[in-house]
Design a protein around this motif. Sequence first.
Motif, mmCIF file in Angstrom:
data_model
loop_
_atom_site.group_PDB
_atom_site.id
_atom_site.type_symbol
_atom_site.label_atom_id
_atom_site.label_comp_id
_atom_site.label_asym_id
_atom_site.label_seq_id
_atom_site.Cartn_x
_atom_site.Cartn_y
_atom_site.Cartn_z
ATOM 1 N N GLY A 241 29.896 -28.161 39.435
ATOM 2 C CA GLY A 241 30.621 -26.849 39.764
ATOM 3 C C GLY A 241 30.576 -25.779 38.549
ATOM 4 N N ARG A 242 31.030 -26.379 36.839
ATOM 5 C CA ARG A 242 31.686 -25.102 35.703
ATOM 6 C C ARG A 242 30.193 -24.192 35.606
ATOM 7 N NH1 ARG A 242 35.396 -29.169 36.577
ATOM 8 N NH2 ARG A 242 34.561 -29.874 34.232
ATOM 9 N N GLY A 243 28.735 -24.590 35.810
ATOM 10 C CA GLY A 243 28.032 -23.457 35.287
ATOM 11 C C GLY A 243 27.981 -22.592 34.728
ATOM 12 N N GLN A 244 26.485 -21.707 34.150
ATOM 13 C CA GLN A 244 27.242 -20.408 34.054
ATOM 14 C C GLN A 244 26.884 -19.311 35.518
ATOM 15 O OE1 GLN A 244 23.551 -20.086 32.124
ATOM 16 N NE2 GLN A 244 24.802 -19.628 30.215
ATOM 17 N N ALA A 245 26.279 -20.084 36.595
ATOM 18 C CA ALA A 245 25.722 -19.523 37.570
ATOM 19 C C ALA A 245 26.460 -20.558 39.547
ATOM 20 C CB ALA A 245 24.435 -19.085 37.809
ATOM 21 N N ASN A 246 27.229 -21.547 39.670
ATOM 22 C CA ASN A 246 27.273 -22.029 40.265
ATOM 23 C C ASN A 246 27.226 -21.887 41.902
ATOM 24 O OD1 ASN A 246 27.203 -23.823 37.763
ATOM 25 N ND2 ASN A 246 27.780 -25.585 39.553
ATOM 26 N N SER A 247 28.272 -20.447 41.233
ATOM 27 C CA SER A 247 29.159 -19.915 42.937
ATOM 28 C C SER A 247 27.792 -18.650 43.246
ATOM 29 C CB SER A 247 30.388 -19.072 42.812
ATOM 30 O OG SER A 247 30.133 -18.199 41.367
ATOM 31 N N ILE A 248 27.133 -18.149 42.046
ATOM 32 C CA ILE A 248 26.356 -16.711 42.589
ATOM 33 C C ILE A 248 25.059 -17.749 43.730
ATOM 34 C CG2 ILE A 248 24.406 -15.173 42.020
ATOM 35 C CD1 ILE A 248 26.025 -15.299 39.428
ATOM 36 N N ARG A 249 24.806 -18.928 42.762
ATOM 37 C CA ARG A 249 23.680 -19.327 43.752
ATOM 38 C C ARG A 249 23.799 -19.398 44.919
ATOM 39 N NH1 ARG A 249 20.784 -17.983 39.875
ATOM 40 N NH2 ARG A 249 20.235 -18.476 38.300
ATOM 41 N N ILE A 250 24.875 -20.515 45.153
ATOM 42 C CA ILE A 250 25.170 -20.566 46.253
ATOM 43 C C ILE A 250 25.568 -19.632 47.494
ATOM 44 C CG2 ILE A 250 27.403 -22.341 48.015
ATOM 45 C CD1 ILE A 250 24.934 -23.663 47.165
ATOM 46 N N ALA A 251 26.816 -18.630 46.740
ATOM 47 C CA ALA A 251 26.500 -17.179 47.642
ATOM 48 C C ALA A 251 25.476 -17.068 48.089
ATOM 49 C CB ALA A 251 27.636 -16.303 46.993
ATOM 50 N N LYS A 252 24.429 -16.538 47.493
ATOM 51 C CA LYS A 252 23.669 -16.093 47.763
ATOM 52 C C LYS A 252 22.878 -16.548 48.687
ATOM 53 C CE LYS A 252 19.490 -13.184 45.240
ATOM 54 N NZ LYS A 252 18.729 -12.826 44.478
#
Length: 334
Positions: A286-297
């Motif tokens: 979960g510490r990649g550049q965009a993990n949280s962006i992808r799931i939030a979107k």
Amino acid sequence: MTQVIHDVRGVGYDADADGLARFEQLIAADDKVEPADWMPDAYRRTLVRQISQHAHSEIIGMQPEGNWITRAPSLQRKAILMAKVQDEAGHGLYLYSAAQTLGTARDEMYDQLLTGRAKYSSIFNYLTPTWADMGSIGWLVDGAAICNQVPLCRASYGPYARAMIRICKEESFHQRQGFEILLALMNGTDAQREMAQESVNRWYAPALMMFGPPDDESPNSARSMAWNIKRFSNDELRQRFVDMIVPQAEILGVTLPDPDLRWNEERGHWDYGDLDWDEFHDVLAGRGQANSIRIAKRRRAHDDGAWVREAARAYAEKQKATDAAGRVRQAVAS
Ligand SMILES: [Fe+2]
Ligand SMILES: [Fe+2]
């Protein structure tokens, strides 16, 4: 109590007494296992996990490129990219359908993705800051996907194998369109060539890691191979990919960012350098550049689609009621 199963071939058998033997027979004959067939729980679980993760990857994989549809440099590029991203949505849908035939509801799979309990391919947790990234994704990411997926067209589970046949045909178009984007850039100005090279520098190693950890750290592979789900090991597929892209890189005129890349006469393959598996595990955790962006979107899109699901449900109810009324009228008339 006996439970008699009739399989797609019209053969009836007692699931409790003969299920396992029948399953083993199908696997030994390299035949297809179909949804109505008896299968071991672990086989079913492995498939649901693999197919749903694959479906999630297709759906999340729409985001890094969807990001560029409005900014693609020409109308033609926009149309091609839009078609490609739509294909990925279609791949997700075939795969969710295939997983559903194993008895897991689609809502449940969506829920696993949205709550972070299910994984998707880590490659989609990298950002796409430049147009050249559309080229690199098509060439390298879809290219790696093809190496991985062509053998899955022969996977033992029928609905999965059949979904993969169509998916692979579309993936080869994706790879070519990526290659062609990079080729156009490499034939362009110095700035465009630099943009292409810089992008390939970022995507090369993550693409190689798409095949998963080295064979000695991949504990479930042997079982998947025994069940004819997986046909080649992670390292075998990775090697196949490297051997495929080296000559293509030469045609493009890009340098693959690996100083250890050299032809090994004895093995008849390209040797390549060690990969940074710490980075792989970091992104996976979960510490990649965009993990949280992808799931939030993805969550936002799911919430925004609530009214569509609602409308589809209401329509299905209405159809059911109309059909039932029609049947009553028909019965009365006859
Ligand atoms: Fe795809
Ligand atoms: Fe693709």
